[in-house]
Design a protein around this motif. Structure first.
Motif, PDB file in Angstrom:
ATOM      1  N   ALA A   1       2.120  11.059 -10.792  1.00  0.00           N
ATOM      2  CA  ALA A   1       1.200  12.165 -11.053  1.00  0.00           C
ATOM      3  C   ALA A   1       1.916  13.511 -10.983  1.00  0.00           C
ATOM      4  CB  ALA A   1       0.039  12.137 -10.063  1.00  0.00           C
ATOM      5  N   GLY A   2       3.227  13.495 -10.664  1.00  0.00           N
ATOM      6  CA  GLY A   2       4.004  14.727 -10.598  1.00  0.00           C
ATOM      7  C   GLY A   2       3.689  15.583  -9.392  1.00  0.00           C
ATOM      8  N   LYS A   3       3.306  14.948  -8.296  1.00  0.00           N
ATOM      9  CA  LYS A   3       2.944  15.706  -7.093  1.00  0.00           C
ATOM     10  C   LYS A   3       4.155  16.131  -6.274  1.00  0.00           C
ATOM     11  CE  LYS A   3      -1.702  13.870  -6.842  1.00  0.00           C
ATOM     12  NZ  LYS A   3      -2.669  13.092  -6.077  1.00  0.00           N
ATOM     13  N   GLY A   4       5.337  15.647  -6.629  1.00  0.00           N
ATOM     14  CA  GLY A   4       6.552  16.086  -5.969  1.00  0.00           C
ATOM     15  C   GLY A   4       6.751  15.528  -4.569  1.00  0.00           C
ATOM     16  N   TRP A   5       7.804  16.025  -3.940  1.00  0.00           N
ATOM     17  CA  TRP A   5       8.230  15.523  -2.641  1.00  0.00           C
ATOM     18  C   TRP A   5       7.189  15.742  -1.554  1.00  0.00           C
ATOM     19  CZ3 TRP A   5      11.103  11.942  -0.881  1.00  0.00           C
ATOM     20  CH2 TRP A   5      11.596  11.939   0.420  1.00  0.00           C
ATOM     21  N   ASP A   6       6.479  16.853  -1.617  1.00  0.00           N
ATOM     22  CA  ASP A   6       5.488  17.131  -0.577  1.00  0.00           C
ATOM     23  C   ASP A   6       4.474  15.995  -0.453  1.00  0.00           C
ATOM     24  OD1 ASP A   6       6.653  19.502   0.189  1.00  0.00           O
ATOM     25  OD2 ASP A   6       5.328  20.750  -1.033  1.00  0.00           O
TER      26      ASP A   6
ATOM     27  N   GLU B   1       0.835  -1.210   0.000  1.00  0.00           N
ATOM     28  CA  GLU B   1       0.000   0.000   0.000  1.00  0.00           C
ATOM     29  C   GLU B   1       0.868   1.257   0.000  1.00  0.00           C
ATOM     30  OE1 GLU B   1      -4.012  -1.482   2.317  1.00  0.00           O
ATOM     31  OE2 GLU B   1      -2.202  -1.070   3.501  1.00  0.00           O
ATOM     32  N   ILE B   2       1.947   1.244   0.772  1.00  0.00           N
ATOM     33  CA  ILE B   2       2.865   2.385   0.817  1.00  0.00           C
ATOM     34  C   ILE B   2       3.507   2.578  -0.550  1.00  0.00           C
ATOM     35  CG2 ILE B   2       5.034   3.251   1.800  1.00  0.00           C
ATOM     36  CD1 ILE B   2       4.186   1.673   4.396  1.00  0.00           C
ATOM     37  N   ALA B   3       4.001   1.490  -1.132  1.00  0.00           N
ATOM     38  CA  ALA B   3       4.625   1.572  -2.455  1.00  0.00           C
ATOM     39  C   ALA B   3       3.630   2.070  -3.495  1.00  0.00           C
ATOM     40  CB  ALA B   3       5.188   0.214  -2.862  1.00  0.00           C
ATOM     41  N   GLY B   4       2.397   1.586  -3.420  1.00  0.00           N
ATOM     42  CA  GLY B   4       1.371   2.011  -4.372  1.00  0.00           C
ATOM     43  C   GLY B   4       1.044   3.487  -4.242  1.00  0.00           C
ATOM     44  N   ALA B   5       0.914   3.956  -3.017  1.00  0.00           N
ATOM     45  CA  ALA B   5       0.617   5.371  -2.783  1.00  0.00           C
ATOM     46  C   ALA B   5       1.775   6.247  -3.261  1.00  0.00           C
ATOM     47  CB  ALA B   5       0.330   5.614  -1.309  1.00  0.00           C
ATOM     48  N   PHE B   6       3.012   5.819  -2.976  1.00  0.00           N
ATOM     49  CA  PHE B   6       4.177   6.557  -3.455  1.00  0.00           C
ATOM     50  C   PHE B   6       4.193   6.595  -4.978  1.00  0.00           C
ATOM     51  CE2 PHE B   6       8.342   6.416  -5.374  1.00  0.00           C
ATOM     52  CZ  PHE B   6       8.890   7.612  -4.929  1.00  0.00           C
ATOM     53  N   PHE B   7       4.028   5.440  -5.612  1.00  0.00           N
ATOM     54  CA  PHE B   7       4.069   5.343  -7.066  1.00  0.00           C
ATOM     55  C   PHE B   7       3.042   6.285  -7.705  1.00  0.00           C
ATOM     56  CE2 PHE B   7       2.804   3.550 -11.130  1.00  0.00           C
ATOM     57  CZ  PHE B   7       4.021   3.303 -11.737  1.00  0.00           C
ATOM     58  N   GLU B   8       1.829   6.239  -7.216  1.00  0.00           N
ATOM     59  CA  GLU B   8       0.768   7.084  -7.784  1.00  0.00           C
ATOM     60  C   GLU B   8       1.081   8.564  -7.626  1.00  0.00           C
ATOM     61  OE1 GLU B   8      -3.009   5.826  -6.195  1.00  0.00           O
ATOM     62  OE2 GLU B   8      -2.707   3.777  -6.943  1.00  0.00           O
ATOM     63  N   ALA B   9       1.556   8.983  -6.455  1.00  0.00           N
ATOM     64  CA  ALA B   9       1.877  10.391  -6.228  1.00  0.00           C
ATOM     65  C   ALA B   9       3.061  10.837  -7.081  1.00  0.00           C
ATOM     66  CB  ALA B   9       2.171  10.633  -4.746  1.00  0.00           C
ATOM     67  N   CYS B  10       4.074   9.994  -7.152  1.00  0.00           N
ATOM     68  CA  CYS B  10       5.264  10.321  -7.944  1.00  0.00           C
ATOM     69  C   CYS B  10       4.908  10.437  -9.423  1.00  0.00           C
ATOM     70  CB  CYS B  10       6.333   9.251  -7.715  1.00  0.00           C
ATOM     71  SG  CYS B  10       7.881   9.566  -8.589  1.00  0.00           S
TER      72      CYS B  10
ATOM     73  N   TYR C   1      14.391  13.040  -7.226  1.00  0.00           N
ATOM     74  CA  TYR C   1      13.695  12.344  -8.297  1.00  0.00           C
ATOM     75  C   TYR C   1      12.219  12.733  -8.352  1.00  0.00           C
ATOM     76  CZ  TYR C   1      11.622   9.030 -11.398  1.00  0.00           C
ATOM     77  OH  TYR C   1      10.899   8.481 -12.433  1.00  0.00           O
ATOM     78  N   THR C   2      11.550  12.809  -7.200  1.00  0.00           N
ATOM     79  CA  THR C   2      10.131  13.170  -7.221  1.00  0.00           C
ATOM     80  C   THR C   2       9.940  14.584  -7.762  1.00  0.00           C
ATOM     81  OG1 THR C   2      10.130  13.893  -4.895  1.00  0.00           O
ATOM     82  CG2 THR C   2       9.520  11.585  -5.344  1.00  0.00           C
ATOM     83  N   GLU C   3      10.877  15.462  -7.489  1.00  0.00           N
ATOM     84  CA  GLU C   3      10.808  16.818  -8.042  1.00  0.00           C
ATOM     85  C   GLU C   3      11.137  16.817  -9.537  1.00  0.00           C
ATOM     86  OE1 GLU C   3       9.643  19.683  -6.551  1.00  0.00           O
ATOM     87  OE2 GLU C   3       9.024  18.255  -5.007  1.00  0.00           O
ATOM     88  N   TRP C   4      12.025  15.925  -9.978  1.00  0.00           N
ATOM     89  CA  TRP C   4      12.321  15.782 -11.410  1.00  0.00           C
ATOM     90  C   TRP C   4      11.059  15.346 -12.149  1.00  0.00           C
ATOM     91  CZ3 TRP C   4      12.228  11.818 -15.016  1.00  0.00           C
ATOM     92  CH2 TRP C   4      12.927  12.048 -16.208  1.00  0.00           C
ATOM     93  N   MET C   5      10.343  14.377 -11.579  1.00  0.00           N
ATOM     94  CA  MET C   5       9.094  13.919 -12.199  1.00  0.00           C
ATOM     95  C   MET C   5       8.076  15.056 -12.266  1.00  0.00           C
ATOM     96  SD  MET C   5       8.937  10.925 -13.502  1.00  0.00           S
ATOM     97  CE  MET C   5       7.152  10.777 -13.647  1.00  0.00           C
ATOM     98  N   LYS C   6       8.010  15.846 -11.223  1.00  0.00           N
ATOM     99  CA  LYS C   6       7.102  16.997 -11.214  1.00  0.00           C
ATOM    100  C   LYS C   6       7.454  17.934 -12.375  1.00  0.00           C
ATOM    101  CE  LYS C   6       5.574  20.593  -7.980  1.00  0.00           C
ATOM    102  NZ  LYS C   6       5.750  21.084  -6.589  1.00  0.00           N
ATOM    103  N   GLY C   7       8.738  18.160 -12.576  1.00  0.00           N
ATOM    104  CA  GLY C   7       9.198  19.029 -13.653  1.00  0.00           C
ATOM    105  C   GLY C   7       8.942  18.455 -15.040  1.00  0.00           C
ATOM    106  N   ILE C   8       9.163  17.150 -15.210  1.00  0.00           N
ATOM    107  CA  ILE C   8       8.978  16.539 -16.533  1.00  0.00           C
ATOM    108  C   ILE C   8       7.507  16.588 -16.942  1.00  0.00           C
ATOM    109  CG2 ILE C   8       8.658  14.077 -16.018  1.00  0.00           C
ATOM    110  CD1 ILE C   8      11.077  15.409 -18.631  1.00  0.00           C
ATOM    111  N   LEU C   9       6.609  16.515 -15.965  1.00  0.00           N
ATOM    112  CA  LEU C   9       5.182  16.580 -16.291  1.00  0.00           C
ATOM    113  C   LEU C   9       4.713  18.001 -16.607  1.00  0.00           C
ATOM    114  CD1 LEU C   9       3.853  13.842 -13.901  1.00  0.00           C
ATOM    115  CD2 LEU C   9       3.880  13.790 -16.393  1.00  0.00           C
ATOM    116  N   ALA C  10       5.551  18.988 -16.355  1.00  0.00           N
ATOM    117  CA  ALA C  10       5.265  20.351 -16.800  1.00  0.00           C
ATOM    118  C   ALA C  10       5.628  20.519 -18.271  1.00  0.00           C
ATOM    119  CB  ALA C  10       6.033  21.360 -15.943  1.00  0.00           C
ATOM    120  N   VAL C  11       6.450  19.605 -18.790  1.00  0.00           N
ATOM    121  CA  VAL C  11       6.890  19.621 -20.188  1.00  0.00           C
ATOM    122  C   VAL C  11       6.054  18.637 -21.018  1.00  0.00           C
ATOM    123  CG1 VAL C  11       8.857  19.157 -21.699  1.00  0.00           C
ATOM    124  CG2 VAL C  11       9.216  20.333 -19.519  1.00  0.00           C
ATOM    125  N   LEU C  12       5.864  17.451 -20.474  1.00  0.00           N
ATOM    126  CA  LEU C  12       5.033  16.422 -21.115  1.00  0.00           C
ATOM    127  C   LEU C  12       3.672  16.490 -20.415  1.00  0.00           C
ATOM    128  CD1 LEU C  12       7.694  13.554 -21.174  1.00  0.00           C
ATOM    129  CD2 LEU C  12       7.288  15.336 -22.882  1.00  0.00           C
TER     130      LEU C  12
END
Length: 136
Positions: A16-21, A5-14, A49-60
């Motif tokens: 979705a580009g929700k970042g470290w917060d 459940e923890i891994a799933g929640a992390f995966f979904e948030a990451c 990495y979570t912030e990188w994903m947040k940034g990439i979703l601002a481009v894609l």
């Protein structure tokens, strides 16, 4: 929450580009990150990495994923997620928007200790994705 459940929640948030917060509650504060991908060469922590994903979703901007497999290896304290990321370059980025789309496979291997993610490895062929997007 269980490890899955923890891994799933992390995966979904990451993804979705929700970042470290949004991801920090699932991770050790000093969680590390590795990938054998040039695009991520300077990324050493899971926070970065979570912030990188947040940034990439601002481009894609239409970025999404198709989850293919999600499994736990309890003996080794690992959870693996295999997915395909799909995104079109519509805004910003290293070059003007190309309008090109990538469908790129990747795997996350999340290591757990004490109910938190302490390390994550991303297995990803970034060269293939960058070529599809017209960035390389």
């Amino acid at each position: 929450m269980s490890t899955m459940e923890i891994a799933g929640a992390f995966f979904e948030a990451c993804e979705a580009g929700k970042g470290w917060d949004a991801c920090r509650g699932h991770c050790a504060p000093d969680a590390t990150f590795t990938a054998q991908a040039g695009a991520l060469a300077d990324v050493k922590t899971l926070q970065q990495y979570t912030e990188w994903m947040k940034g990439i979703l601002a481009v894609l901007t239409d970025g999404t994923y198709e989850l293919k497999a999600f499994a736990e290896d309890r003996e080794r304290g690992q959870v693996c997620a295999f997915a395909t990321f799909i995104g079109t370059h519509k805004a910003g980025g290293p070059v003007p928007p190309t309008g090109r789309t990538t469908r790129t496979d990747y795997v996350y291997v999340m290591q757990f200790r004490g109910g938190k993610i302490t390390h994550m490895t991303k297995v990803w062929n970034d060269g293939y994705a960058l070529k599809e997007l017209g960035w390389a």
